[in-house]
Design a protein around this motif. Sequence first.
Motif, PDB file in Angstrom:
ATOM      1  N   PHE A 211       0.825  -1.213   0.000  1.00  0.00           N
ATOM      2  CA  PHE A 211       0.000   0.000   0.000  1.00  0.00           C
ATOM      3  C   PHE A 211       0.862   1.267   0.000  1.00  0.00           C
ATOM      4  CE2 PHE A 211      -2.494   3.275   2.293  1.00  0.00           C
ATOM      5  CZ  PHE A 211      -3.576   3.363   1.414  1.00  0.00           C
ATOM      6  N   GLY A 212       1.991   1.240   0.702  1.00  0.00           N
ATOM      7  CA  GLY A 212       2.810   2.441   0.815  1.00  0.00           C
ATOM      8  C   GLY A 212       3.939   2.543  -0.206  1.00  0.00           C
ATOM      9  N   GLU A 213       4.135   1.520  -1.044  1.00  0.00           N
ATOM     10  CA  GLU A 213       5.232   1.549  -2.003  1.00  0.00           C
ATOM     11  C   GLU A 213       5.009   2.654  -3.048  1.00  0.00           C
ATOM     12  OE1 GLU A 213       8.146   0.279  -2.282  1.00  0.00           O
ATOM     13  OE2 GLU A 213       8.478   1.094  -4.266  1.00  0.00           O
ATOM     14  N   THR A 214       6.073   3.404  -3.329  1.00  0.00           N
ATOM     15  CA  THR A 214       5.947   4.549  -4.236  1.00  0.00           C
ATOM     16  C   THR A 214       6.702   4.350  -5.543  1.00  0.00           C
ATOM     17  OG1 THR A 214       5.738   6.048  -2.359  1.00  0.00           O
ATOM     18  CG2 THR A 214       6.337   7.028  -4.469  1.00  0.00           C
ATOM     19  N   MET A 215       7.984   3.990  -5.453  1.00  0.00           N
ATOM     20  CA  MET A 215       8.834   3.991  -6.640  1.00  0.00           C
ATOM     21  C   MET A 215       8.320   3.050  -7.729  1.00  0.00           C
ATOM     22  SD  MET A 215      11.325   5.219  -8.247  1.00  0.00           S
ATOM     23  CE  MET A 215      12.043   6.242  -6.957  1.00  0.00           C
ATOM     24  N   THR A 241       0.957   9.507  -7.419  1.00  0.00           N
ATOM     25  CA  THR A 241       0.633  10.928  -7.576  1.00  0.00           C
ATOM     26  C   THR A 241       1.477  11.791  -6.655  1.00  0.00           C
ATOM     27  OG1 THR A 241      -1.641  10.353  -8.141  1.00  0.00           O
ATOM     28  CG2 THR A 241      -1.238  12.615  -7.436  1.00  0.00           C
ATOM     29  N   LEU A 242       1.604  11.361  -5.431  1.00  0.00           N
ATOM     30  CA  LEU A 242       2.399  12.117  -4.465  1.00  0.00           C
ATOM     31  C   LEU A 242       3.857  12.211  -4.910  1.00  0.00           C
ATOM     32  CD1 LEU A 242       2.234  13.511  -1.701  1.00  0.00           C
ATOM     33  CD2 LEU A 242       2.778  11.318  -0.652  1.00  0.00           C
ATOM     34  N   GLY A 243       4.407  11.095  -5.356  1.00  0.00           N
ATOM     35  CA  GLY A 243       5.809  11.083  -5.754  1.00  0.00           C
ATOM     36  C   GLY A 243       6.095  11.870  -7.012  1.00  0.00           C
ATOM     37  N   SER A 244       5.140  11.901  -7.941  1.00  0.00           N
ATOM     38  CA  SER A 244       5.385  12.561  -9.224  1.00  0.00           C
ATOM     39  C   SER A 244       5.108  14.059  -9.193  1.00  0.00           C
ATOM     40  CB  SER A 244       4.524  11.907 -10.311  1.00  0.00           C
ATOM     41  OG  SER A 244       3.153  12.074 -10.024  1.00  0.00           O
ATOM     42  N   GLU A 245       4.249  14.537  -8.278  1.00  0.00           N
ATOM     43  CA  GLU A 245       3.829  15.941  -8.344  1.00  0.00           C
ATOM     44  C   GLU A 245       4.351  16.822  -7.218  1.00  0.00           C
ATOM     45  OE1 GLU A 245      -0.380  16.304  -8.870  1.00  0.00           O
ATOM     46  OE2 GLU A 245      -0.481  14.782 -10.436  1.00  0.00           O
ATOM     47  N   ILE A 246       4.796  16.219  -6.114  1.00  0.00           N
ATOM     48  CA  ILE A 246       5.149  17.055  -4.953  1.00  0.00           C
ATOM     49  C   ILE A 246       6.332  17.974  -5.247  1.00  0.00           C
ATOM     50  CG2 ILE A 246       6.750  15.395  -3.927  1.00  0.00           C
ATOM     51  CD1 ILE A 246       4.247  17.689  -2.078  1.00  0.00           C
ATOM     52  N   GLY A 247       7.206  17.589  -6.172  1.00  0.00           N
ATOM     53  CA  GLY A 247       8.356  18.431  -6.487  1.00  0.00           C
ATOM     54  C   GLY A 247       8.083  19.483  -7.542  1.00  0.00           C
ATOM     55  N   GLU A 248       6.864  19.482  -8.102  1.00  0.00           N
ATOM     56  CA  GLU A 248       6.547  20.383  -9.205  1.00  0.00           C
ATOM     57  C   GLU A 248       5.615  21.527  -8.819  1.00  0.00           C
ATOM     58  OE1 GLU A 248       8.081  19.870 -12.003  1.00  0.00           O
ATOM     59  OE2 GLU A 248       8.966  17.961 -11.379  1.00  0.00           O
ATOM     60  N   VAL A 249       5.019  21.476  -7.634  1.00  0.00           N
ATOM     61  CA  VAL A 249       3.989  22.467  -7.286  1.00  0.00           C
ATOM     62  C   VAL A 249       4.586  23.608  -6.462  1.00  0.00           C
ATOM     63  CG1 VAL A 249       2.178  20.725  -7.297  1.00  0.00           C
ATOM     64  CG2 VAL A 249       3.377  21.233  -5.172  1.00  0.00           C
ATOM     65  N   GLY A 252       2.717  26.010  -0.658  1.00  0.00           N
ATOM     66  CA  GLY A 252       1.637  26.800  -0.084  1.00  0.00           C
ATOM     67  C   GLY A 252       0.406  26.892  -0.958  1.00  0.00           C
ATOM     68  N   SER A 253       0.469  26.409  -2.197  1.00  0.00           N
ATOM     69  CA  SER A 253      -0.699  26.462  -3.089  1.00  0.00           C
ATOM     70  C   SER A 253      -1.735  25.419  -2.666  1.00  0.00           C
ATOM     71  CB  SER A 253      -0.261  26.209  -4.529  1.00  0.00           C
ATOM     72  OG  SER A 253       0.232  24.896  -4.667  1.00  0.00           O
ATOM     73  N   LEU A 254      -2.938  25.523  -3.267  1.00  0.00           N
ATOM     74  CA  LEU A 254      -3.992  24.558  -2.954  1.00  0.00           C
ATOM     75  C   LEU A 254      -3.602  23.157  -3.455  1.00  0.00           C
ATOM     76  CD1 LEU A 254      -6.771  24.170  -1.735  1.00  0.00           C
ATOM     77  CD2 LEU A 254      -7.787  24.767  -3.934  1.00  0.00           C
ATOM     78  N   HIS A 255      -2.954  23.105  -4.607  1.00  0.00           N
ATOM     79  CA  HIS A 255      -2.459  21.838  -5.141  1.00  0.00           C
ATOM     80  C   HIS A 255      -1.469  21.204  -4.163  1.00  0.00           C
ATOM     81  CE1 HIS A 255      -0.414  19.646  -8.777  1.00  0.00           C
ATOM     82  NE2 HIS A 255      -0.883  18.817  -7.894  1.00  0.00           N
ATOM     83  N   TYR A 256      -0.572  21.999  -3.634  1.00  0.00           N
ATOM     84  CA  TYR A 256       0.423  21.547  -2.655  1.00  0.00           C
ATOM     85  C   TYR A 256      -0.283  20.965  -1.421  1.00  0.00           C
ATOM     86  CZ  TYR A 256       4.343  22.089   0.685  1.00  0.00           C
ATOM     87  OH  TYR A 256       5.319  21.899   1.635  1.00  0.00           O
ATOM     88  N   SER A 257      -1.313  21.664  -0.952  1.00  0.00           N
ATOM     89  CA  SER A 257      -2.047  21.203   0.230  1.00  0.00           C
ATOM     90  C   SER A 257      -2.802  19.909  -0.067  1.00  0.00           C
ATOM     91  CB  SER A 257      -3.021  22.289   0.690  1.00  0.00           C
ATOM     92  OG  SER A 257      -3.702  21.886   1.853  1.00  0.00           O
ATOM     93  N   ALA A 258      -3.359  19.795  -1.286  1.00  0.00           N
ATOM     94  CA  ALA A 258      -4.072  18.564  -1.653  1.00  0.00           C
ATOM     95  C   ALA A 258      -3.126  17.366  -1.690  1.00  0.00           C
ATOM     96  CB  ALA A 258      -4.746  18.746  -3.007  1.00  0.00           C
ATOM     97  N   ILE A 262      -3.217  13.740   0.451  1.00  0.00           N
ATOM     98  CA  ILE A 262      -2.932  12.374   0.001  1.00  0.00           C
ATOM     99  C   ILE A 262      -1.921  11.705   0.939  1.00  0.00           C
ATOM    100  CG2 ILE A 262      -1.835  11.029  -1.841  1.00  0.00           C
ATOM    101  CD1 ILE A 262      -3.039  12.943  -3.850  1.00  0.00           C
ATOM    102  N   ALA A 263      -0.880  12.453   1.301  1.00  0.00           N
ATOM    103  CA  ALA A 263       0.115  11.905   2.240  1.00  0.00           C
ATOM    104  C   ALA A 263      -0.533  11.557   3.571  1.00  0.00           C
ATOM    105  CB  ALA A 263       1.241  12.919   2.447  1.00  0.00           C
ATOM    106  N   LEU A 264      -1.480  12.390   4.003  1.00  0.00           N
ATOM    107  CA  LEU A 264      -2.186  12.116   5.262  1.00  0.00           C
ATOM    108  C   LEU A 264      -2.991  10.822   5.158  1.00  0.00           C
ATOM    109  CD1 LEU A 264      -2.885  13.230   8.095  1.00  0.00           C
ATOM    110  CD2 LEU A 264      -4.852  14.377   7.038  1.00  0.00           C
ATOM    111  N   LEU A 265      -3.641  10.604   4.015  1.00  0.00           N
ATOM    112  CA  LEU A 265      -4.398   9.365   3.819  1.00  0.00           C
ATOM    113  C   LEU A 265      -3.484   8.141   3.880  1.00  0.00           C
ATOM    114  CD1 LEU A 265      -6.936  10.109   0.919  1.00  0.00           C
ATOM    115  CD2 LEU A 265      -7.432   9.761   3.337  1.00  0.00           C
ATOM    116  N   VAL A 266      -2.362   8.216   3.166  1.00  0.00           N
ATOM    117  CA  VAL A 266      -1.431   7.080   3.133  1.00  0.00           C
ATOM    118  C   VAL A 266      -0.862   6.808   4.531  1.00  0.00           C
ATOM    119  CG1 VAL A 266       0.745   6.218   2.187  1.00  0.00           C
ATOM    120  CG2 VAL A 266      -0.845   7.475   0.718  1.00  0.00           C
TER     121      VAL A 266
END
Length: 290
Positions: A211-215, A241-249, A252-258, A262-266
């Motif tokens: 469930f937690g595997e990312t790579m 999604t978390l691994g691919s987008e967290i470095g691009e946002v 402090g944006s809403l996307h960043y918070s969303a 996801i990290a909170l859910l995992v």
Amino acid sequence: MMKRVASFMFVLFTSVAAVLVAAALFAIVFFIFSESLRAIREVGWGLFSPNWYPVWELEPEFGVRTMLLNSLILTVWTSVWVWIVGLAVALYLHKYARDREKQVVLRILEYVSGVPSVVFGLFGVLILGDLFLRAGAWTAQNFLNASIVLSILTLPFMTSLTFQSIEKVPSHIVDGAVALGAKDIHVLLVELKYAAPGIVNAMLSVFNRIFGETMIVLMVAGGANVLVRSFFDPIRPLTATLGSEIGEVAVGSLHYSALFFIALLVLSGCLILNILTNVICRRLERWVKG
């Protein structure tokens, strides 16, 4: 005197280390929760809608439902196969394998369990992906590819932990069953009963790891936010999604918070599963001991 001082220092050191680890875990949970608060307040129940279009300028959407369902389906499907195969291999090693054969298999499992997940991801991209295309799949990265590579990653853990649990069953328990005239299958059931806490612990650990595997899911799952309907559909689990987008946002944006939501859910899923593992294993130990 020196022995007392050494014992006191050991207890002090382990206590401080335990407190620091607990504080670090609490700080991580608090940080992730605080960063996800903006998405929770502004998007609300929309976070559980099926659509994830965070970069739309007019009306961005931050729904994680499809990704959450894909994560659960992939985890359950893969875990069941790993449980079955891992338990079968462990029973074979325990009951039928010769010592030399047992040592070779366990050594191979030990080496495989030490391979980084990115290497397994490359295997999925370069080898399995090519085989899928030759077989007629419309994309090399898909649900089945991710499931196979995750199975290879976690099967050594399941087999090794299950084998160790069965091997630890006291010999007098087995001897007692044999003395009472039990057949092989009944002796095996007795061993499985006494090894149940360790086996269940291995099963839930494997589930948590998948469930937690990312790579691996980032490299071979396909990256499409559509609900899986066939083995060859590309999917996008939460961690990908978390691994691919967290470095691009933008921070402090809403996307960043969303993404932090996801990290909170995992993280919540993994922590709850760890607590359930401890509770279930303790109850099984009490049941085994009578």
